[in-house]
Design a protein around this motif. Structure first.
Motif, mmCIF file in Angstrom:
data_model
loop_
_atom_site.group_PDB
_atom_site.id
_atom_site.type_symbol
_atom_site.label_atom_id
_atom_site.label_comp_id
_atom_site.label_asym_id
_atom_site.label_seq_id
_atom_site.Cartn_x
_atom_site.Cartn_y
_atom_site.Cartn_z
ATOM 1 N N SER A 375 0.854 -1.184 0.000
ATOM 2 C CA SER A 375 0.000 0.000 0.000
ATOM 3 C C SER A 375 0.891 1.235 0.000
ATOM 4 O O SER A 375 2.084 1.158 0.310
ATOM 5 C CB SER A 375 -0.928 0.010 1.214
ATOM 6 N N ILE A 376 0.305 2.385 -0.329
ATOM 7 C CA ILE A 376 1.093 3.609 -0.478
ATOM 8 C C ILE A 376 0.462 4.726 0.331
ATOM 9 O O ILE A 376 -0.766 4.894 0.341
ATOM 10 C CB ILE A 376 1.173 4.025 -1.963
ATOM 11 N N LEU A 389 8.558 15.957 -0.159
ATOM 12 C CA LEU A 389 7.517 14.942 -0.263
ATOM 13 C C LEU A 389 8.149 13.562 -0.426
ATOM 14 O O LEU A 389 9.062 13.373 -1.235
ATOM 15 C CB LEU A 389 6.598 15.239 -1.459
ATOM 16 N N TYR A 390 7.622 12.620 0.376
ATOM 17 C CA TYR A 390 8.078 11.233 0.326
ATOM 18 C C TYR A 390 6.874 10.327 0.051
ATOM 19 O O TYR A 390 5.755 10.606 0.494
ATOM 20 C CB TYR A 390 8.733 10.819 1.649
ATOM 21 N N GLN A 395 4.144 -2.825 3.533
ATOM 22 C CA GLN A 395 3.724 -4.218 3.355
ATOM 23 C C GLN A 395 3.388 -4.763 4.733
ATOM 24 O O GLN A 395 4.187 -4.682 5.661
ATOM 25 C CB GLN A 395 4.844 -5.046 2.716
ATOM 26 N N ASN A 396 2.157 -5.266 4.850
ATOM 27 C CA ASN A 396 1.677 -5.782 6.143
ATOM 28 C C ASN A 396 1.807 -4.724 7.236
ATOM 29 O O ASN A 396 2.155 -5.016 8.385
ATOM 30 C CB ASN A 396 2.447 -7.044 6.552
ATOM 31 N N GLY A 397 1.518 -3.461 6.865
ATOM 32 C CA GLY A 397 1.539 -2.375 7.830
ATOM 33 C C GLY A 397 2.912 -1.827 8.128
ATOM 34 O O GLY A 397 3.033 -0.838 8.867
ATOM 35 N N GLN A 398 3.974 -2.419 7.575
ATOM 36 C CA GLN A 398 5.328 -1.980 7.840
ATOM 37 C C GLN A 398 5.906 -1.252 6.619
ATOM 38 O O GLN A 398 5.687 -1.654 5.482
ATOM 39 C CB GLN A 398 6.236 -3.187 8.164
ATOM 40 N N ILE A 399 6.631 -0.150 6.864
ATOM 41 C CA ILE A 399 7.249 0.595 5.767
ATOM 42 C C ILE A 399 8.408 -0.224 5.206
ATOM 43 O O ILE A 399 9.347 -0.579 5.928
ATOM 44 C CB ILE A 399 7.756 1.969 6.247
ATOM 45 N N VAL A 400 8.337 -0.532 3.912
ATOM 46 C CA VAL A 400 9.405 -1.292 3.260
ATOM 47 C C VAL A 400 10.236 -0.408 2.337
ATOM 48 O O VAL A 400 11.315 -0.811 1.893
ATOM 49 C CB VAL A 400 8.819 -2.487 2.468
ATOM 50 N N GLU A 401 9.720 0.792 2.021
ATOM 51 C CA GLU A 401 10.486 1.711 1.177
ATOM 52 C C GLU A 401 10.035 3.136 1.464
ATOM 53 O O GLU A 401 8.846 3.412 1.542
ATOM 54 C CB GLU A 401 10.295 1.397 -0.313
#
Length: 411
Positions: A375-376, A389-390, A395-401
């Motif tokens: 999700s974004i 701005l970032y 993924q699964n509620g955790q920031i992966v990027e």
């Protein structure tokens, strides 16, 4: 062989040739006498002999033949399960009776005595066929073909997808366009009509015109990848927003393709329906035609960021906008500033626009699996005059990027 026997052989040969010549002359004169004021021996039409007929009789024969042929003539054009009938009288179809009768009667009478004898002898030995031909009014036929063309032709219609109130996506199949060139049809009919064929038939083959958005383009679209809403007051500015947004409705961006806002929306002119409304020029509020369109491009900018698209051209206003957070606007101007983005996903994405008259929502529809379960969200960091701005991929509620997009400087 002695001289006397050789002379006898020559004498016999000479008499033979003379006899044959006399026979031919007598035969020719006999044929000529029999053909006097009548159609020559050997002249026929469609296997029916015309020999011995008077000028009036051969004319009546072709009149009767023409009547029979025209009564039985059926002109039919077909396309799939549809058909169109053209009656002979609709195109003034008729037989060239005078021409055929005159040709039959004149055979062996057109030249001098000896040439006529030769022609008549040749007809008597090998025969000659007279063809009854047809003629018609080409303008009447063309008018009928144009009407059939209108019955068949249709414009291609893009496949479309609609977002239902319950979140489901309804897909409407595309319509393949049809274009019929009537000139080849007229050419095909000409040979049959001039030949007075009993059945005149043509199977129509219109050219197919594929729409830009086809069923297969939307086949895998199953979700809303990203959406964003901004609000506005009704009025001239709101009307401009509605006009610009309407051009984005149903726009498809295929995988790896790029969308240019200015190219899709077009120039903001009064002839296009745009009105004078508030804009920002050189850092100062002003009024100009098309004011409010930047709210559409900014709304689209936020929606495509949330859908995983890749911005390729984007500029901020000189002042923060009231309808989006600082650092999340995208200004546009005819022939000066554009907003564009690329679709990096494996499948196409499709834009849907909702405009209530006071709120604009842009949905980016796509294929759920393209984001691989991620999700974004968007994060603005830094002071209001210089925000960064970032884009946060989770993924699964955790920031992966944590993807850095840009830093703006407002006046």
């Amino acid at each position: 062989m002695n001289v006397s026997s050789f002379s006898l052989a020559k004498l016999i040969a000479a008499f033979t040739i003379l006899f044959a010549f006399i026979v031919v002359i007598i035969g020719s004169i006999s044929v000529s006498m029999n053909n006097e004021d009548h159609v020559a021996m050997g002249v026929q039409s469609d296997g029916v002999t015309l020999a011995g007929m008077s000028r009036q009789e051969v004319h009546r024969y072709f009149e009767k033949t023409a009547q029979q042929k025209l009564t039985q003539t059926a002109i039919v054009l077909t396309f799939k399960d549809r058909s169109w009938n053209i009656r002979p009288e609709d195109i003034a179809l008729h037989a060239n009776v005078d021409q055929a009768a005159d040709e039959a009667y004149r055979t062996g009478r057109e030249n001098g005595f000896f040439l006529n004898l030769i022609t008549q002898m040749r007809c008597a030995l090998t025969g000659r066929s007279i063809r009854l031909t047809g003629a018609y009014d080409e303008d009447l036929l063309n008018s009928r073909l144009i009407q059939i063309q209108k019955d068949i032709e249709r414009q291609p219609v893009n496949a479309s997808a609609r977002l239902l109130p319950d979140g489901r996506i309804k897909k409407i199949p595309a319509v393949i366009g049809l274009n019929l060139d009537i000139q080849p049809v007229a050419d095909t009919l000409r040979s049959q009509l001039e030949g007075l064929a009993r059945t005149v038939s043509v199977h129509l083959e219109p050219e197919e015109q594929l729409p830009f958005v086809r069923d297969e383009d939307l086949a895998d679209i199953d979700t809303v990848l990203g959406a964003y809403t901004t609000r506005f007051q009704p009025g001239d500015r709101g009307d401009n927003i509605g006009i610009a947004a309407s051009h984005l409705q149903g726009v498809l961006i295929r995988s790896q393709a790029e969308l240019s806002f200015n190219r899709i929306v077009g120039r903001r002119t009064r002839s296009a329906g745009y009105k004078d409304a508030g804009v920002i020029v050189d850092g100062e509020p002003a009024v100009d035609v098309g004011g409010g369109v930047c709210q559409v491009s900014s709304t689209l900018y936020n929606a495509i960021l949330l859908a995983g698209m890749t911005p390729t051209e984007r500029s901020s206003h000189s002042l923060p906008s009231h309808y989006v957070p600082a650092g999340r606007d995208a200004t546009v101007a005819d022939d000066l500033l554009d907003f564009s983005f690329r679709n990096p996903l494996p499948h196409p994405v499709y834009l849907r626009i909702a405009n209530t008259g006071s709120a604009l929502t842009i949905y980016v529809l796509g294929t759920r699996s393209d984001l691989n379960g991620r999700s974004i969200s968007l994060l603005t960091d830094g002071p209001a005059g210089r925000p960064s701005l970032y884009r946060l991929w989770k993924q699964n509620g955790q920031i992966v990027e944590r993807e850095y997009l840009h830093t703006d400087n407002y006046s």
